[in-house]
Structure formats: structure tokens, C-alpha cells
Design a protein around this motif. Structure first.
Motif, PDB file in Angstrom:
ATOM      1  N   ASP A  66       0.796  -1.177   0.090  1.00 31.94           N
ATOM      2  CA  ASP A  66      -0.091  -0.012  -0.247  1.00 31.94           C
ATOM      3  C   ASP A  66       0.910   1.191   0.020  1.00 31.94           C
ATOM      4  O   ASP A  66       1.838   1.245   0.734  1.00 31.94           O
ATOM      5  CB  ASP A  66      -1.006  -0.055   1.201  1.00 31.94           C
ATOM      6  N   ARG A  67       0.480   2.122  -0.877  1.00 33.16           N
ATOM      7  CA  ARG A  67       1.416   3.256  -1.077  1.00 33.16           C
ATOM      8  C   ARG A  67       0.331   4.765  -0.942  1.00 33.16           C
ATOM      9  O   ARG A  67      -0.508   4.624  -1.776  1.00 33.16           O
ATOM     10  CB  ARG A  67       2.136   3.606  -2.112  1.00 33.16           C
ATOM     11  N   THR A  68       0.703   5.752  -0.159  1.00 32.09           N
ATOM     12  CA  THR A  68      -0.079   7.047  -0.319  1.00 32.09           C
ATOM     13  C   THR A  68       0.655   8.055  -0.765  1.00 32.09           C
ATOM     14  O   THR A  68       1.765   8.199  -0.490  1.00 32.09           O
ATOM     15  CB  THR A  68      -0.528   6.942   1.239  1.00 32.09           C
ATOM     16  N   PHE A  69      -0.150   8.702  -1.869  1.00 37.00           N
ATOM     17  CA  PHE A  69       0.621  10.085  -2.400  1.00 37.00           C
ATOM     18  C   PHE A  69      -0.147  11.130  -2.124  1.00 37.00           C
ATOM     19  O   PHE A  69      -1.506  11.116  -2.064  1.00 37.00           O
ATOM     20  CB  PHE A  69       0.586   9.795  -3.840  1.00 37.00           C
ATOM     21  N   ASN A  70       0.430  12.103  -1.933  1.00 36.24           N
ATOM     22  CA  ASN A  70      -0.263  13.502  -1.848  1.00 36.24           C
ATOM     23  C   ASN A  70      -0.993  13.910  -2.992  1.00 36.24           C
ATOM     24  O   ASN A  70      -0.403  13.643  -4.268  1.00 36.24           O
ATOM     25  CB  ASN A  70       0.709  14.682  -1.419  1.00 36.24           C
ATOM     26  N   ALA A  71      -2.229  14.339  -3.104  1.00 34.85           N
ATOM     27  CA  ALA A  71      -2.938  14.778  -4.173  1.00 34.85           C
ATOM     28  C   ALA A  71      -2.135  15.915  -4.930  1.00 34.85           C
ATOM     29  O   ALA A  71      -1.629  16.675  -4.580  1.00 34.85           O
ATOM     30  CB  ALA A  71      -4.261  15.299  -4.159  1.00 34.85           C
ATOM     31  N   GLY A  72      -1.957  15.708  -6.519  1.00 35.05           N
ATOM     32  CA  GLY A  72      -1.060  16.628  -7.234  1.00 35.05           C
ATOM     33  C   GLY A  72       0.365  16.307  -7.393  1.00 35.05           C
ATOM     34  O   GLY A  72       0.752  17.098  -7.976  1.00 35.05           O
ATOM     35  N   ALA A  73       0.921  15.461  -6.615  1.00 37.90           N
ATOM     36  CA  ALA A  73       2.348  15.116  -6.392  1.00 37.90           C
ATOM     37  C   ALA A  73       2.372  14.560  -7.963  1.00 37.90           C
ATOM     38  O   ALA A  73       1.741  14.113  -8.402  1.00 37.90           O
ATOM     39  CB  ALA A  73       2.377  14.162  -5.168  1.00 37.90           C
ATOM     40  N   LYS A  74       3.795  14.972  -7.932  1.00 43.17           N
ATOM     41  CA  LYS A  74       4.483  14.443  -9.615  1.00 43.17           C
ATOM     42  C   LYS A  74       4.953  12.935  -9.078  1.00 43.17           C
ATOM     43  O   LYS A  74       5.656  12.639  -8.340  1.00 43.17           O
ATOM     44  CB  LYS A  74       5.704  15.265  -9.986  1.00 43.17           C
ATOM     45  N   ILE A  75       4.611  12.057 -10.246  1.00 48.60           N
ATOM     46  CA  ILE A  75       4.954  10.619 -10.091  1.00 48.60           C
ATOM     47  C   ILE A  75       5.545  10.360 -11.457  1.00 48.60           C
ATOM     48  O   ILE A  75       5.278  11.121 -12.611  1.00 48.60           O
ATOM     49  CB  ILE A  75       3.697   9.794  -9.921  1.00 48.60           C
ATOM     50  N   ASP A  76       6.344   9.368 -11.681  1.00 44.34           N
ATOM     51  CA  ASP A  76       6.975   8.739 -12.742  1.00 44.34           C
ATOM     52  C   ASP A  76       6.086   7.852 -13.342  1.00 44.34           C
ATOM     53  O   ASP A  76       6.564   6.849 -12.789  1.00 44.34           O
ATOM     54  CB  ASP A  76       8.502   8.728 -12.463  1.00 44.34           C
ATOM     55  N   THR A  77       5.390   7.767 -14.395  1.00 43.99           N
ATOM     56  CA  THR A  77       5.124   6.858 -15.157  1.00 43.99           C
ATOM     57  C   THR A  77       5.946   6.046 -16.138  1.00 43.99           C
ATOM     58  O   THR A  77       6.713   6.638 -16.633  1.00 43.99           O
ATOM     59  CB  THR A  77       3.861   7.206 -15.799  1.00 43.99           C
ATOM     60  N   ALA A  78       5.883   4.583 -16.148  1.00 45.27           N
ATOM     61  CA  ALA A  78       6.792   3.945 -17.137  1.00 45.27           C
ATOM     62  C   ALA A  78       6.102   3.650 -18.426  1.00 45.27           C
ATOM     63  O   ALA A  78       4.848   3.776 -18.307  1.00 45.27           O
ATOM     64  CB  ALA A  78       6.964   2.455 -16.706  1.00 45.27           C
ATOM     65  N   ASN A  79       6.785   3.716 -19.550  1.00 44.72           N
ATOM     66  CA  ASN A  79       6.318   3.498 -20.897  1.00 44.72           C
ATOM     67  C   ASN A  79       6.002   2.139 -20.960  1.00 44.72           C
ATOM     68  O   ASN A  79       6.941   1.429 -21.136  1.00 44.72           O
ATOM     69  CB  ASN A  79       6.891   4.073 -21.922  1.00 44.72           C
ATOM     70  N   VAL A  80       4.582   1.597 -20.865  1.00 47.78           N
ATOM     71  CA  VAL A  80       4.469   0.184 -21.165  1.00 47.78           C
ATOM     72  C   VAL A  80       3.665  -0.353 -22.185  1.00 47.78           C
ATOM     73  O   VAL A  80       2.775   0.576 -22.633  1.00 47.78           O
ATOM     74  CB  VAL A  80       3.734  -0.462 -19.786  1.00 47.78           C
TER      75      VAL A  80
END
Length: 186
Positions: free
Chosen positions: A51-65
Motif C-alpha cells: 500500500d502506498r499513499t501519495f499527496n494529491a497533485g504530487a508528481k509521479i514517474d510513469t513507465a512507458n508500457v
């Protein structure tokens, strides 16, 4: 870079140099404090779920799949051979990448394979598949549909629990995520 607003089921995130597949997500806006996104993510390589929690609007790195449909051809030792349905290229995957999907794979069946930069990550099957029972103990007189269950072996060699009244040769629908019996197929 994307933000937490872009998270959807199936999105692959790159966190600390590892790839994580989003299984579930939920945007939470408590009455007090800032909004956040609660996620359940699965490590693509190890299968570990956290389980992982992120702050709303935070930048995340998506992988190209890249997800492509492949047709399962045959098993070659410990490897599984698939054919790309668009250009007929064949790909051989080790059992570690195929994972539990091997319990439900039949020849000529279509599966989705996720690739990142040409490297296969995991195999996705439809939510349910139809398999034929190849062995089960006979039901006893008086067994009813509301009774218990018994073990049955399906044509892939996987063993599931089925109601007592089912016999050899019956086609059944099986959930590919849990391995549960879902019903008979006529």
C-alpha cells in the motif's frame, strides 16, 4: 512526469528504479487536511503487493508500457512460446514471468503481455476462462448443488474446488485471478 490525478488501474509507475503496477487506487478528501491518493501497487518483477499513499497533485514517474495481444502457442521445457497477433513474431517467456497465468493457459488462447522497452514484464489473462474437468471423484447419491465441494483437475493440470455434482468432461468457468469455480458452461 505525470501527477497523481493520472493514476488509473493498470498504470505502471517507476518508483526508486523499480516498476510497480497499480492494482487499486482511491482519491481521498478528508474534511481536515489535504487530499491524497491511496494506492495498492504490485512490484512487476517480484509480485510483492504494498500500500502506498501519495499527496494529491504530487508528481509521479510513469513507465512507458506497451500492452499487446499474443496468442499462446506451446510450452517448451520451462518456457512458454507466444505469437504476436499483429506481426506474427514469436516471443519465449520464462515461467517466472508467466507466473500463475500458466495454470489457465490453453493453446491458441489470447493473452496480453506487457512490455517495457522490449522486455516482457508480466502476462495478463481475461478475468475468466472456460476449462474442461479431466478428473474428479464421482459424486455420491444425494449430493446436491447446495452441498460441499470436492477437488477437480482441469485440462491445464490445475486443481480447483467444484460442487459435488460435477463430473468428468463438464466445462466450467474459472476466475483467473483467484482460481475459483464460477459456474458451468453449456
Amino acid at each position: 512526469m505525470a501527477s497523481t490525478n493520472d493514476i488509473k488501474n493498470g498504470t505502471v509507475l517507476s518508483i526508486d528504479g523499480q516498476l510497480w503496477n497499480v492494482i487499486e487506487f482511491q482519491h481521498v478528501k478528508p474534511g481536515k487536511g489535504g487530499a491524497f491518493v491511496r494506492t495498492k501497487i504490485k512490484n512487476v518483477m517480484t509480485g510483492k503487493v504494498v500500500d502506498r499513499t501519495f499527496n494529491a497533485g504530487a508528481k509521479i514517474d510513469t513507465a512507458n508500457v506497451d500492452r499487446r495481444d499474443y496468442q499462446y502457442l506451446y510450452k517448451d521445457g520451462d518456457s512458454f512460446v507466444f505469437m504476436d497477433t499483429s506481426d506474427y513474431d514469436q516471443i519465449t517467456l520464462p515461467a517466472a514471468i508467466v507466473g500463475d497465468a500458466a495454470n489457465f493457459l490453453l493453446e491458441q488462447q489470447t493473452a496480453t503481455i506487457a512490455l517495457s522497452e522490449g522486455e516482457p514484464l508480466y502476462v495478463e489473462l481475461p478475468a475468466s476462462v472456460t476449462l474442461e474437468i479431466t478428473y474428479t471423484e464421482p459424486g455420491l447419491q444425494g449430493d446436491r448443488s447446495t452441498g460441499g465441494t470436492k477437488p477437480a483437475t482441469v485440462e491445464t493440470g490445475y486443481q480447483i474446488q467444484v460442487p459435488l455434482f460435477l463430473e468428468i468432461g463438464t466445462k466450467v468457468k474459472v476466475d483467473t485471478r483467484t482460481g475459483d469455480y464460477l459456474g458451468r458452461v453449456n
